[in-house]
Scaffold this active site. Structure first.
Site, PDB file in Angstrom:
ATOM      1  N   SER A   1      15.212   9.433 -33.630  1.00 27.38           N
ATOM      2  CA  SER A   1      16.296   9.316 -32.660  1.00 27.38           C
ATOM      3  C   SER A   1      17.509  10.136 -33.110  1.00 27.38           C
ATOM      4  O   SER A   1      17.407  11.348 -33.282  1.00 27.38           O
ATOM      5  CB  SER A   1      16.637   7.841 -32.440  1.00 27.38           C
ATOM      6  OG  SER A   1      17.433   7.661 -31.291  1.00 27.38           O
TER       7      SER A   1
ATOM      8  N   ASP B   1      10.714   6.680 -22.407  1.00 33.64           N
ATOM      9  CA  ASP B   1      11.894   6.837 -23.251  1.00 33.64           C
ATOM     10  C   ASP B   1      12.867   7.774 -22.555  1.00 33.64           C
ATOM     11  O   ASP B   1      12.468   8.842 -22.080  1.00 33.64           O
ATOM     12  CB  ASP B   1      11.458   7.415 -24.605  1.00 33.64           C
ATOM     13  CG  ASP B   1      12.591   7.630 -25.600  1.00 33.64           C
ATOM     14  OD1 ASP B   1      13.741   7.267 -25.293  1.00 33.64           O
ATOM     15  OD2 ASP B   1      12.318   8.170 -26.689  1.00 33.64           O
TER      16      ASP B   1
ATOM     17  N   HIS C   1      11.104   3.865 -26.661  1.00 39.02           N
ATOM     18  CA  HIS C   1      11.947   4.348 -27.748  1.00 39.02           C
ATOM     19  C   HIS C   1      12.024   3.293 -28.856  1.00 39.02           C
ATOM     20  O   HIS C   1      12.156   2.093 -28.596  1.00 39.02           O
ATOM     21  CB  HIS C   1      13.354   4.632 -27.233  1.00 39.02           C
ATOM     22  CG  HIS C   1      14.218   5.319 -28.234  1.00 39.02           C
ATOM     23  ND1 HIS C   1      14.175   6.681 -28.426  1.00 39.02           N
ATOM     24  CD2 HIS C   1      15.129   4.844 -29.116  1.00 39.02           C
ATOM     25  CE1 HIS C   1      15.024   7.015 -29.376  1.00 39.02           C
ATOM     26  NE2 HIS C   1      15.614   5.922 -29.826  1.00 39.02           N
TER      27      HIS C   1
END
Length: 315
Positions: A156, A251, A280
């Site tokens: 991320s 996501d 995610h």
């Protein structure tokens, strides 16, 4: 894209039953506290590794894990940068990932507790991570690692930082790397892709949550097209370290991650794996989502292959 995986649905149902307030309604301090209290139920018990250590590079705290089978000296190394939108998270919240990768690769994994926004916005996190990478390369013997066998990785926001370091390494402003591991990375700060609309809410990380993270990380006068914020907008990816990219199909970050992987396919070397039914953060949810281990095994295999190619090229 296929339907939502049952394990991902279970995670989302658990989150809904907790009735926690949306992150964009919280202060950074409240968000950090809630995140650090809430991640453990999603994870399996931590794997045993050969050794663990905590040390400091100036004021910067580092966590270090030496995997099972890693040599005491000259081990391959991974600088792992935790996710959390540059605002929340810590090495401890991603320790499961670090331990598993250390064991799978027989390597040393180092994760810095880099400075967080909004107290320390862009580019503080990049500066911290680059400083650790430089120290690893300059003083490999202190860490028991081979300075010529360093990779970088992250998920991320950490994937964003890892991609930036790989570009810096290509340009000679950071030490050379053998590989980069990018797990659902942030690559475009415009937040305008179709996946931001498809998965804006009800899939864990929301579009509103990402806007909250960005507002804290970026100074008011920041240029969102700066490649250090949006590596997808870098003029060229030629010459960057070989990459492994893991993507989750459900996501908000899917489209920008896929676009970055497509550029890597055209301009560099990449192995791309997509888990279409996942959300995610799934790689940090191994206690509930079996594909978390699968993704890390794929990442470790790609890293090993890239490392072997790098060693062969140096002979």
């Amino acid at each position: 894209m296929t339907g939502l995986d049952l394990s991902a649905k279970r995670v989302l149902d658990m989150a809904a039953s907790d009735n926690a307030p949306p992150i964009e309604t919280l202060s950074p301090e409240e968000a950090r506290s809630g995140f650090l209290e809430g991640f453990a139920p999603m994870q399996k018990p931590l794997e045993d590794v050969a050794a663990t250590e905590e040390r400091f590079l100036g004021p910067l705290r580092l966590r270090i894990w030496r995997g099972q089978g890693a040599p005491v000296e000259g081990a391959p190394a991974l600088l792992y940068l935790h996710g959390g939108g540059w605002v929340i998270g810590a090495p401890e919240s991603h320790e499961d990932i670090c331990r598993i990768l250390a064991n799978l690769a027989g390597a040393v994994v180092i994760s810095p507790d880099y400075r967080l926004a909004p107290d320390d916005p862009f580019p503080a996190a990049i500066d911290d991570c680059a400083a650790v990478l430089s120290d690893m390369a300059a003083h490999g013997e202190r860490y028991g690692i081979d300075a010529a066998r360093i990779a970088v990785g992250g998920d991320s926001a950490g994937g964003n930082l890892a991609a930036v370091l790989a570009l810096m390494a290509r340009d000679g402003t950071a030490p050379r790397l053998t590989a980069q591991i990018l797990i659902y990375p942030v690559t475009d700060q415009s937040q305008g892709s179709d996946s931001y609309r498809r998965y804006a809410q009800d899939f864990g990380l929301t579009a509103a949550g990402m806007a909250w993270f960005r507002a804290h990380y970026l100074p008011e006068d920041a240029d969102r097209t700066d490649w250090r914020l949006s590596p997808l907008l870098a003029s060229s990816l030629h010459g960057v370290a070989p990459a492994f990219v893991a993507l989750a199909g459900h996501d908000v970050l899917y489209d920008e991650g896929a676009a970055y992987a497509e550029r890597l396919q055209r301009e560099a070397t990449v192995i791309v794996k997509t888990w279409p039914g996942q959300i995610h953060g799934f790689v940090s949810m191994g206690g509930i989502i079996p594909q978390a281990r699968e993704a890390l095994e794929a990442a470790a295999a790609a890293w090993a292959a890239f490392d072997a190619e790098s060693r062969q090229a140096r002979r």
